[in-house]
Design an enzyme around this catalytic site. Structure first.
Site, short mmCIF file in Angstrom:
data_model
loop_
_atom_site.label_atom_id
_atom_site.label_comp_id
_atom_site.label_asym_id
_atom_site.label_seq_id
_atom_site.Cartn_x
_atom_site.Cartn_y
_atom_site.Cartn_z
N ARG A 195 -10.55 16.18 5.47
CA ARG A 195 -11.27 16.65 3.88
C ARG A 195 -13.07 17.01 3.90
O ARG A 195 -12.89 17.28 5.59
CB ARG A 195 -11.13 15.12 3.24
CG ARG A 195 -9.58 14.68 3.18
CD ARG A 195 -10.13 14.05 2.03
NE ARG A 195 -8.88 12.13 1.96
CZ ARG A 195 -9.15 11.08 2.02
NH1 ARG A 195 -9.68 10.50 1.93
NH2 ARG A 195 -7.64 9.95 2.17
N HIS A 244 -12.86 3.31 -0.77
CA HIS A 244 -12.79 2.31 0.34
C HIS A 244 -13.71 0.94 -0.32
O HIS A 244 -13.91 0.13 0.59
CB HIS A 244 -13.80 3.09 1.40
CG HIS A 244 -13.05 3.95 1.99
ND1 HIS A 244 -13.46 4.72 2.19
CD2 HIS A 244 -11.28 4.31 2.55
CE1 HIS A 244 -13.12 6.06 3.10
NE2 HIS A 244 -11.65 5.42 3.36
N ASN A 302 0.79 -0.73 -0.25
CA ASN A 302 0.02 -0.07 -0.20
C ASN A 302 0.89 1.14 -0.04
O ASN A 302 1.57 1.74 0.97
CB ASN A 302 -0.27 -0.23 1.32
CG ASN A 302 -1.99 1.07 1.17
OD1 ASN A 302 -1.98 2.28 0.36
ND2 ASN A 302 -2.71 1.17 2.35
N GLU A 306 -7.91 -4.47 5.30
CA GLU A 306 -7.71 -3.85 3.68
C GLU A 306 -7.33 -4.75 3.13
O GLU A 306 -6.45 -5.30 1.82
CB GLU A 306 -7.43 -2.73 3.46
CG GLU A 306 -9.29 -1.70 3.76
CD GLU A 306 -9.00 -0.72 4.33
OE1 GLU A 306 -8.64 -0.04 5.12
OE2 GLU A 306 -9.51 0.83 3.37
N ARG A 363 -2.44 -2.13 -3.10
CA ARG A 363 -3.48 -1.68 -3.68
C ARG A 363 -3.57 -0.36 -3.98
O ARG A 363 -3.03 0.24 -4.40
CB ARG A 363 -3.70 -0.79 -1.60
CG ARG A 363 -4.38 0.14 -1.90
CD ARG A 363 -5.30 0.63 -0.34
NE ARG A 363 -6.10 1.07 -0.43
CZ ARG A 363 -6.87 1.33 1.04
NH1 ARG A 363 -5.45 1.46 2.09
NH2 ARG A 363 -7.71 1.41 1.11
#
Ligand code: ADP
Length: 399
Positions: A243, A182, A12, A383, A94
């Site tokens: 964010r 996601h 990742n 994940e 990823r």
């Protein structure tokens, strides 16, 4: 290594760090190690790895001038510790964005690399680093299969309406649409429901709230993506740790025209300085804000807005789905914060969501009250394991 087992390395890659994990996958899925290469391209580079129980097995301070150097060190270390080289069956990356073309996990080839390079303007903060990592791996391990696991793939089945922005047809055709992100987390949660909790639990109308530093929600109908809060980029939807989430597009035009802000300045504002951090002026971390909310009204207001927005999206997705059977909380905040879950669910009893105070405090797997028509679950997402699992599946039959 057990006969027929696959050893999968997951990667990742971010701008200055690479997180990795190594899994052995056969009939069982075992984490062997996980870690990170940090401060790539900066002073004070760091390489750390921990075993499956979290015990530190590598801890080096070293210069990591770029992604290639960082990955080289990881591969050397894996070989030195009899865990690398030919023992690695495949590497799963990823990849944040697969555009409209890539709707499932896919083997990386030259054509995909060209497509990913073309997609960089869609995800300029993430894709360049992911491409660099893929490129670096192919230099060190040219024969090892590499797989791209896209964060957008899960949402590609959303109905066309949910994917549409009411801009012009030309812009829709160019790919200015709602992609959603996601996806690896949502796929993991749906897999868990189906395989470990029971197929029935994965049926019907489900809302999954992935609440971490990055936060989004997904509506799922009978196992298929139906809608999601994030949009063309991961900046949209729910407010997050730093964010902004959704805004009136006119506010952005105002910032440009009246405040003379450049695209880079707006990017910095919306992605790094807004959300919980921006509203509180204190911290992007929910734990800090919970600690301060009694004395500092700004901390309380930031948390109130986060919960209000999550509640509002829950209601809007329930109406889009035509009802709600299951609400699932996951990721850092969703898995660990009873008080945030309670505040999000407060006032939702009119639509069948009511939680049991004690079960919620315990972070129990099911936190809904006995008579709650909607089942409310707390589930741990993973994940990395999703990347490893998908990479193993896709490469199992390769020669
Ligand atoms: P990322 O999006 O970076 O993967 P995580 O899913 O790890 O984020 O979530 C990180 C966030 O989870 C932290 O910013 C923190 O606000 C929140 N968090 C973690 N543990 C708790 C807790 N016990 N209570 C409240 N919030 C928590």
């Amino acid at each position: 290594m057990e006969n027929g087992a696959q050893r999968i390395l997951t990667i990742n890659s971010g701008s200055s760090s690479i997180k990795f994990s190594l899994y052995e996958i056969s009939n069982t899925e075992n984490l062997i190690l996980s870690g990170k290469l940090d401060r790539i391209g900066l002073e004070g580079g760091l390489f750390q790895a921990g075993d499956s129980k979290g015990g530190l097995i590598a801890d080096e301070n070293l210069r990591l001038p770029d992604h290639i150097a960082a990955l080289k060190r990881l591969f050397e270390w894996l070989v030195e510790n009899q865990m690398g080289g030919a023992e690695i069956s495949a590497i799963g990356h990823r990849v944040v964005h697969g555009g409209s073309k890539y709707n499932k996990t896919s083997l990386i080839d030259h054509e995909m690399m060209l497509a990913l390079i073309k997609l960089i303007p869609f995800a300029p903060e993430h894709l360049p680093h992911e491409i660099k990592a893929i490129d670096a791996v192919s230099r060190v391990y040219p024969d090892c299969p590499q797989v791209a696991c896209f964060d957008t793939a899960f949402h590609r089945e959303m109905p066309r309406l949910a994917q549409s922005f009411p801009l012009t047809r030309e812009l829709f055709d160019e790919g200015i649409i709602r992609y959603g992100f996601h996806g690896l987390s949502y796929e993991f949660i749906m897999n868990e429901l189906e395989e470990n909790i029971g197929v029935e639990a994965s049926k019907g109308n489900i809302i999954v709230a992935h609440l971490g530093n990055g936060a989004s929600m997904a509506a799922v109908k009978n196992g298929k993506a139906f809608d999601t809060t994030m949009g063309f980029t991961p900046t949209g939807g729910l407010m997050m740790s730093t964010r902004s989430g959704d805004l009136d597009p006119g506010a952005v035009i105002y910032l440009m025209k009246e405040k003379g802000m450049s695209a880079d300045e707006i990017n910095e504002l919306l992605n790094k300085k807004s959300g919980l951090l921006g509203m509180s002026g204190i911290s992007s971390d929910v734990r800090d804000l919970l600690e301060r909310e009694k004395e500092d009204a700004r901390a309380k207001e930031a948390l109130d807005l986060f919960c209000y927005q999550a509640r509002k999206f829950t209601g809007s997705f329930a109406s889009a789905l035509g009802g709600l059977n299951t609400l699932i909380f996951t990721a850092g905040i969703g898995e660990n914060s009873p008080v945030i879950r309670e505040r999000i669910c407060a006032g939702l009893s009119f639509m069948g969501v009511s939680i049991d105070e004690k079960l919620n405090k315990e972070n129990a797997p099911v936190i809904s009250a006995e008579n709650s028509p909607v089942t409310v679950r707390v589930m741990k997402t993973n994940e990395e394991l999703m990347i490893a699992r998908q990479t193993a599946r896709l490469t199992k039959e390769l020669p």
